[in-house]
Design a protein around this motif. Structure first.
Motif, PDB file in Angstrom:
ATOM      1  N   UNK A  16     -15.269  -2.867   7.573  1.00 53.54           N
ATOM      2  CA  UNK A  16     -15.680  -3.388   8.882  1.00 53.54           C
ATOM      3  C   UNK A  16     -15.646  -2.300   9.948  1.00 53.54           C
ATOM      4  N   UNK A  17     -14.752  -1.328   9.756  1.00 52.84           N
ATOM      5  CA  UNK A  17     -14.643  -0.220  10.712  1.00 52.84           C
ATOM      6  C   UNK A  17     -15.604   0.915  10.396  1.00 52.84           C
ATOM      7  N   UNK A  18     -16.386   0.786   9.309  1.00 52.34           N
ATOM      8  CA  UNK A  18     -17.360   1.807   8.946  1.00 52.34           C
ATOM      9  C   UNK A  18     -16.769   3.034   8.306  1.00 52.34           C
ATOM     10  N   UNK A  19     -15.599   2.899   7.700  1.00 58.53           N
ATOM     11  CA  UNK A  19     -14.949   4.040   7.056  1.00 58.53           C
ATOM     12  C   UNK A  19     -15.474   4.181   5.633  1.00 58.53           C
ATOM     13  N   UNK A  20     -15.970   5.367   5.265  1.00 59.49           N
ATOM     14  CA  UNK A  20     -16.538   5.562   3.918  1.00 59.49           C
ATOM     15  C   UNK A  20     -15.476   5.453   2.825  1.00 59.49           C
ATOM     16  N   UNK A  21     -15.951   5.234   1.599  1.00 59.20           N
ATOM     17  CA  UNK A  21     -15.072   5.179   0.425  1.00 59.20           C
ATOM     18  C   UNK A  21     -13.926   4.201   0.620  1.00 59.20           C
ATOM     19  N   UNK A  22     -14.261   3.028   1.164  1.00 60.58           N
ATOM     20  CA  UNK A  22     -13.232   2.062   1.542  1.00 60.58           C
ATOM     21  C   UNK A  22     -12.410   1.594   0.344  1.00 60.58           C
ATOM     22  N   UNK A  23     -13.030   1.420  -0.808  1.00 58.24           N
ATOM     23  CA  UNK A  23     -12.295   0.931  -1.979  1.00 58.24           C
ATOM     24  C   UNK A  23     -11.231   1.932  -2.414  1.00 58.24           C
ATOM     25  N   UNK A  24     -11.607   3.206  -2.495  1.00 62.82           N
ATOM     26  CA  UNK A  24     -10.656   4.233  -2.898  1.00 62.82           C
ATOM     27  C   UNK A  24      -9.526   4.353  -1.876  1.00 62.82           C
ATOM     28  N   UNK A  25      -9.894   4.336  -0.597  1.00 57.22           N
ATOM     29  CA  UNK A  25      -8.882   4.475   0.442  1.00 57.22           C
ATOM     30  C   UNK A  25      -7.938   3.279   0.455  1.00 57.22           C
ATOM     31  N   UNK A  26      -8.485   2.082   0.218  1.00 60.98           N
ATOM     32  CA  UNK A  26      -7.641   0.890   0.179  1.00 60.98           C
ATOM     33  C   UNK A  26      -6.608   1.001  -0.935  1.00 60.98           C
ATOM     34  N   UNK A  27      -7.044   1.507  -2.081  1.00 57.74           N
ATOM     35  CA  UNK A  27      -6.099   1.703  -3.184  1.00 57.74           C
ATOM     36  C   UNK A  27      -5.005   2.688  -2.793  1.00 57.74           C
ATOM     37  N   UNK A  28      -5.394   3.850  -2.229  1.00 55.74           N
ATOM     38  CA  UNK A  28      -4.414   4.874  -1.876  1.00 55.74           C
ATOM     39  C   UNK A  28      -3.403   4.365  -0.854  1.00 55.74           C
ATOM     40  N   UNK A  29      -3.894   3.679   0.166  1.00 57.40           N
ATOM     41  CA  UNK A  29      -3.003   3.194   1.218  1.00 57.40           C
ATOM     42  C   UNK A  29      -2.083   2.091   0.705  1.00 57.40           C
ATOM     43  N   UNK A  30      -2.628   1.207  -0.120  1.00 62.60           N
ATOM     44  CA  UNK A  30      -1.810   0.131  -0.680  1.00 62.60           C
ATOM     45  C   UNK A  30      -0.729   0.684  -1.598  1.00 62.60           C
ATOM     46  N   UNK A  31      -1.118   1.617  -2.448  1.00 57.69           N
ATOM     47  CA  UNK A  31      -0.133   2.221  -3.345  1.00 57.69           C
ATOM     48  C   UNK A  31       0.944   2.964  -2.575  1.00 57.69           C
ATOM     49  N   UNK A  32       0.551   3.674  -1.521  1.00 59.72           N
ATOM     50  CA  UNK A  32       1.527   4.425  -0.729  1.00 59.72           C
ATOM     51  C   UNK A  32       2.487   3.476  -0.022  1.00 59.72           C
ATOM     52  N   UNK A  33       1.955   2.432   0.584  1.00 62.32           N
ATOM     53  CA  UNK A  33       2.806   1.496   1.323  1.00 62.32           C
ATOM     54  C   UNK A  33       3.743   0.716   0.408  1.00 62.32           C
ATOM     55  N   UNK A  34       3.272   0.421  -0.803  1.00 61.46           N
ATOM     56  CA  UNK A  34       4.059  -0.398  -1.730  1.00 61.46           C
ATOM     57  C   UNK A  34       4.859   0.428  -2.729  1.00 61.46           C
ATOM     58  N   UNK A  35       4.632   1.763  -2.711  1.00 57.94           N
ATOM     59  CA  UNK A  35       5.300   2.685  -3.627  1.00 57.94           C
ATOM     60  C   UNK A  35       5.036   2.315  -5.085  1.00 57.94           C
TER      61      UNK A  35
END
Length: 273
Positions: A16-35
């Motif tokens: 929604x914010x127009x950030x590219x590669x949203x799927x990959x970034x979502x994975x990275x951020x979720x994994x980082x936040x959840x360890x």
């Protein structure tokens, strides 16, 4: 909540914010936040308590277009993991071509001295030293902030890389192979780059002068007049390779253009016999 459901929510926000590669970034951020490890993420394990709060703080920063590697503090390069942070350019996959060129040259002379020029977080130097332990590897940068991050990575990977602060190669007496990832973005183009780059990554690591080649020409002149290395490999931007090759030939060295994996003219080499 399960990890992949959390990532799906993050992905929707990023898209929604127009950030590219949203799927990959979502994975990275979720994994980082959840360890969670990558395998645990794909096994769709539940996220730990407190993940939502950590993820909300990360998303607030990401939606301000702070680069994801600065949020997670790590970046993979040439199969190795590096600490990254503000003050040093985030290593890009295309720069792995410099590592491959350096390693190929070291096959001829495994004990040669390799200089990583504009080392940033130290990724190129450390990748070379890890793969070629008999080489002598020196890494330079003009930025004390970058060298501070590089020192963390040298310690993390336990490789004998010497870090030197200096402007181009002025502090270096000799080098056989130079791998140069110097600033090559034309000054007038910087404001057109993605906000992650123009607002967050250090200008000193981007600004290559009017046509982007100021520092590359200066290093080439120093190599021709003083250092006389066997090989210099310059990473360049799109449309710059043929112009730099002409400069290389103009000082009497042999020029070659090397394409990256997607076929772009990414590296110009200069050879002195």
């Amino acid at each position: 909540m399960k990890a992949r459901a959390v990532a799906a929510r993050v992905r929707a926000e990023l898209e929604a914010a127009g950030i590219p590669d949203a799927a990959m970034e979502a994975e990275l951020l979720t994994r980082h936040a959840s360890e969670l490890s990558r395998s645990a993420f794909f096994a769709d394990e539940p996220v730990a308590e407190g993940t939502d709060a950590r993820l909300e703080a990360l998303m607030e920063r990401r939606l301000r277009r702070e680069p994801t590697p600065y949020l997670t503090g790590v970046r993979e390069f040439h199969g190795l993991e590096f600490t990254v942070g503000e003050g040093a350019l985030i290593p890009r996959p295309e720069s792995e071509l410099l590592v491959e060129i350096g390693l190929a040259e070291l096959e001829r002379d495994p004990g040669a001295t390799v200089l990583d020029m504009g080392t940033g977080c130290g990724a190129i130097a450390i990748a070379v030293a890890s793969a070629a332990p008999t080489a002598r590897v020196v890494a330079t940068d003009i930025s004390a902030d970058a060298l501070r991050i590089a020192a963390l990575n040298v310690a993390q990977h336990s490789v004998p890389v010497a870090l030197v602060r200096g402007d181009l190669a002025r502090a270096i007496a000799r080098a056989d192979i130079i791998l140069a990832n110097l600033p090559y973005v034309p000054e007038g183009v910087i404001e057109t780059l993605q906000p992650e780059v123009r607002h967050w990554e250090p200008r000193v690591a981007l600004n290559g002068g009017e046509d982007g080649l100021d520092l590359l020409r200066a290093l080439l002149d120093d190599c021709h007049d003083r250092l006389r290395p066997r090989l210099v490999a310059f990473e360049v931007g799109l449309g710059q390779a043929r112009r730099l090759a002409e400069v290389v030939e103009g000082v009497g060295a042999e020029a070659e253009i090397v394409n990256d994996l997607v076929g772009w003219e990414r590296v110009v080499t200069a050879r002195w016999e």
